[in-house]
Design a protein around this motif. Sequence first.
Motif, PDB file in Angstrom:
ATOM      1  N   THR A   1      59.878   7.628  99.024  1.00 21.57           N
ATOM      2  CA  THR A   1      60.500   8.935  98.808  1.00 21.57           C
ATOM      3  C   THR A   1      61.970   8.927  99.213  1.00 21.57           C
ATOM      4  OG1 THR A   1      58.388  10.068  99.172  1.00 21.57           O
ATOM      5  CG2 THR A   1      60.398  11.382  99.443  1.00 21.57           C
ATOM      6  N   ALA A   2      62.283   8.227 100.301  1.00 20.08           N
ATOM      7  CA  ALA A   2      63.665   8.161 100.778  1.00 20.08           C
ATOM      8  C   ALA A   2      64.511   7.191  99.958  1.00 20.08           C
ATOM      9  CB  ALA A   2      63.686   7.746 102.249  1.00 20.08           C
ATOM     10  N   GLY A   3      63.898   6.430  99.074  1.00 24.41           N
ATOM     11  CA  GLY A   3      64.651   5.521  98.208  1.00 24.41           C
ATOM     12  C   GLY A   3      64.992   4.190  98.828  1.00 24.41           C
ATOM     13  N   HIS A   4      64.347   3.822  99.943  1.00 21.50           N
ATOM     14  CA  HIS A   4      64.688   2.575 100.626  1.00 21.50           C
ATOM     15  C   HIS A   4      63.975   1.359 100.044  1.00 21.50           C
ATOM     16  CE1 HIS A   4      67.148   4.479 103.591  1.00 21.50           C
ATOM     17  NE2 HIS A   4      66.167   5.223 104.062  1.00 21.50           N
ATOM     18  N   ILE A   5      62.861   1.565  99.357  1.00 21.02           N
ATOM     19  CA  ILE A   5      62.144   0.459  98.728  1.00 21.02           C
ATOM     20  C   ILE A   5      61.814   0.846  97.286  1.00 21.02           C
ATOM     21  CG2 ILE A   5      61.201  -0.435 100.890  1.00 21.02           C
ATOM     22  CD1 ILE A   5      58.574   0.943 100.272  1.00 21.02           C
ATOM     23  N   ALA A   6      61.355  -0.109  96.511  1.00 22.33           N
ATOM     24  CA  ALA A   6      61.115   0.130  95.089  1.00 22.33           C
ATOM     25  C   ALA A   6      60.109   1.250  94.874  1.00 22.33           C
ATOM     26  CB  ALA A   6      60.607  -1.150  94.434  1.00 22.33           C
ATOM     27  N   PRO A   7      60.370   2.148  93.948  1.00 16.34           N
ATOM     28  CA  PRO A   7      59.433   3.236  93.669  1.00 16.34           C
ATOM     29  C   PRO A   7      58.122   2.693  93.104  1.00 16.34           C
ATOM     30  CG  PRO A   7      61.148   3.148  91.996  1.00 16.34           C
ATOM     31  CD  PRO A   7      61.547   2.182  93.062  1.00 16.34           C
ATOM     32  N   GLY A   8      57.027   3.343  93.485  1.00 14.03           N
ATOM     33  CA  GLY A   8      55.737   2.888  92.981  1.00 14.03           C
ATOM     34  C   GLY A   8      54.582   3.603  93.641  1.00 14.03           C
ATOM     35  N   ASP A   9      53.422   2.986  93.577  1.00 10.06           N
ATOM     36  CA  ASP A   9      52.174   3.569  94.061  1.00 10.06           C
ATOM     37  C   ASP A   9      51.641   2.784  95.252  1.00 10.06           C
ATOM     38  OD1 ASP A   9      52.194   5.393  91.884  1.00 10.06           O
ATOM     39  OD2 ASP A   9      51.337   3.841  90.588  1.00 10.06           O
ATOM     40  N   VAL A  10      51.037   3.509  96.193  1.00  9.93           N
ATOM     41  CA  VAL A  10      50.450   2.894  97.381  1.00  9.93           C
ATOM     42  C   VAL A  10      48.932   2.991  97.279  1.00  9.93           C
ATOM     43  CG1 VAL A  10      50.312   2.936  99.899  1.00  9.93           C
ATOM     44  CG2 VAL A  10      52.470   3.514  98.751  1.00  9.93           C
ATOM     45  N   ASP A  11      48.273   1.851  97.360  1.00 10.56           N
ATOM     46  CA  ASP A  11      46.822   1.757  97.263  1.00 10.56           C
ATOM     47  C   ASP A  11      46.273   1.402  98.639  1.00 10.56           C
ATOM     48  OD1 ASP A  11      44.175   1.272  96.687  1.00 10.56           O
ATOM     49  OD2 ASP A  11      44.542  -0.318  95.216  1.00 10.56           O
ATOM     50  N   GLU A  12      45.486   2.299  99.235  1.00 11.47           N
ATOM     51  CA  GLU A  12      44.965   2.091 100.582  1.00 11.47           C
ATOM     52  C   GLU A  12      43.625   1.366 100.603  1.00 11.47           C
ATOM     53  OE1 GLU A  12      45.143   5.262 103.472  1.00 11.47           O
ATOM     54  OE2 GLU A  12      46.654   6.325 102.290  1.00 11.47           O
ATOM     55  N   ARG A  13      43.130   0.926  99.475  1.00  8.25           N
ATOM     56  CA  ARG A  13      41.878   0.183  99.473  1.00  8.25           C
ATOM     57  C   ARG A  13      42.072  -1.204 100.076  1.00  8.25           C
ATOM     58  NH1 ARG A  13      40.087  -0.326  93.504  1.00  8.25           N
ATOM     59  NH2 ARG A  13      42.338  -0.684  93.303  1.00  8.25           N
ATOM     60  N   SER A  14      40.982  -1.795 100.536  1.00 10.20           N
ATOM     61  CA  SER A  14      41.015  -3.188 100.942  1.00 10.20           C
ATOM     62  C   SER A  14      41.317  -4.048  99.731  1.00 10.20           C
ATOM     63  CB  SER A  14      39.668  -3.592 101.541  1.00 10.20           C
ATOM     64  OG  SER A  14      39.561  -5.001 101.641  1.00 10.20           O
ATOM     65  N   ILE A  15      42.033  -5.143  99.935  1.00 15.51           N
ATOM     66  CA  ILE A  15      42.297  -6.061  98.835  1.00 15.51           C
ATOM     67  C   ILE A  15      41.000  -6.609  98.247  1.00 15.51           C
ATOM     68  CG2 ILE A  15      42.511  -8.091 100.324  1.00 15.51           C
ATOM     69  CD1 ILE A  15      44.706  -9.109  98.475  1.00 15.51           C
ATOM     70  N   LEU A  16      39.920  -6.567  99.025  1.00 10.97           N
ATOM     71  CA  LEU A  16      38.619  -7.024  98.541  1.00 10.97           C
ATOM     72  C   LEU A  16      38.118  -6.162  97.384  1.00 10.97           C
ATOM     73  CD1 LEU A  16      36.916  -7.667 101.996  1.00 10.97           C
ATOM     74  CD2 LEU A  16      37.750  -9.410 100.404  1.00 10.97           C
ATOM     75  N   GLU A  17      38.636  -4.928  97.298  1.00  9.25           N
ATOM     76  CA  GLU A  17      38.195  -4.006  96.255  1.00  9.25           C
ATOM     77  C   GLU A  17      39.109  -4.011  95.028  1.00  9.25           C
ATOM     78  OE1 GLU A  17      37.188  -0.051  97.771  1.00  9.25           O
ATOM     79  OE2 GLU A  17      37.434  -0.877  99.797  1.00  9.25           O
ATOM     80  N   VAL A  18      40.243  -4.685  95.114  1.00  9.08           N
ATOM     81  CA  VAL A  18      41.229  -4.662  94.030  1.00  9.08           C
ATOM     82  C   VAL A  18      40.814  -5.650  92.940  1.00  9.08           C
ATOM     83  CG1 VAL A  18      43.648  -4.999  93.413  1.00  9.08           C
ATOM     84  CG2 VAL A  18      43.050  -4.012  95.636  1.00  9.08           C
TER      85      VAL A  18
END
Length: 263
Positions: A21-38
């Motif tokens: 939101t503050a523009g410090h890193i690339a805009p995108g989506d945050v996924d809070e699932r375990s990588i085991l579920e991706v």
Amino acid sequence: MPAYYNELDPYAAQWLRNLITAGHIAPGDVDERSILEVKPDDLRGYGQCHFFAGIGGWSLALRLAGWPDDRPVWTGSCPCQPFSTAGKKRGSDDERHLWPTFFNLIRECRPAKVFGEQVAGAYGLAWLDHVCADLEGAGYAAAAANLCAAGAGAPHIRQRLYWVAVGNTGSEDVARLEQEGRDLRRQPSAAQSLDGLPVVFAGVCDHADSVPHWSPDGLSRPVGPVRAYGNAIVPQVAAAFVLANAELSGPQRPARKDEDGTE
């Protein structure tokens, strides 16, 4: 294309959203699932994919190195606890050994370039051997460097292994990699300075959207920020590694031939 961030810890995940939101890193989506579920299909439509994203150090590192937000790349700093001398050193028997899961996503999705980081030391080097063997078996070229935070001007050591994997390339990909190298080599050497890092990571982008309050003796530090800082990379060191990799992405000198014609 938006960036994809995978981070299991809710505190760090919210920090990522605040940084976006503050523009410090690339805009995108945050996924809070375990990588085991991706699953591989979950990553379709994303350019940058950051696994074990923490508080966004790799995204900031790429920006410091001049890497555009819309240029595809994957990053992943797998959990270090199984291979840290400070832990129980259970290695591949530790449930937090998540390289096999990360590697499966790499093998299925075939990103052109992957950057990563792991704790240094004997256990980390053994981990890296396994990683390089997997990557090379899947058609990637892999390389690594043992770097410390002090090399970028930080007042501490924080020795870490930084690695990169590049997929098999056709003629068009070679041209793209050469252009990538030229682009990054023209960037200012932002990776050589730590100026601004506390502001970026401890300012309005903190979980509570306010500057954390530190006591004079440091004993009442909030647990969340300390844990987040402890698991984060130093972006300036990672940026230096990205820039060094770019030095190897440009046109290569032809091999020298001896008088008998052999290289």
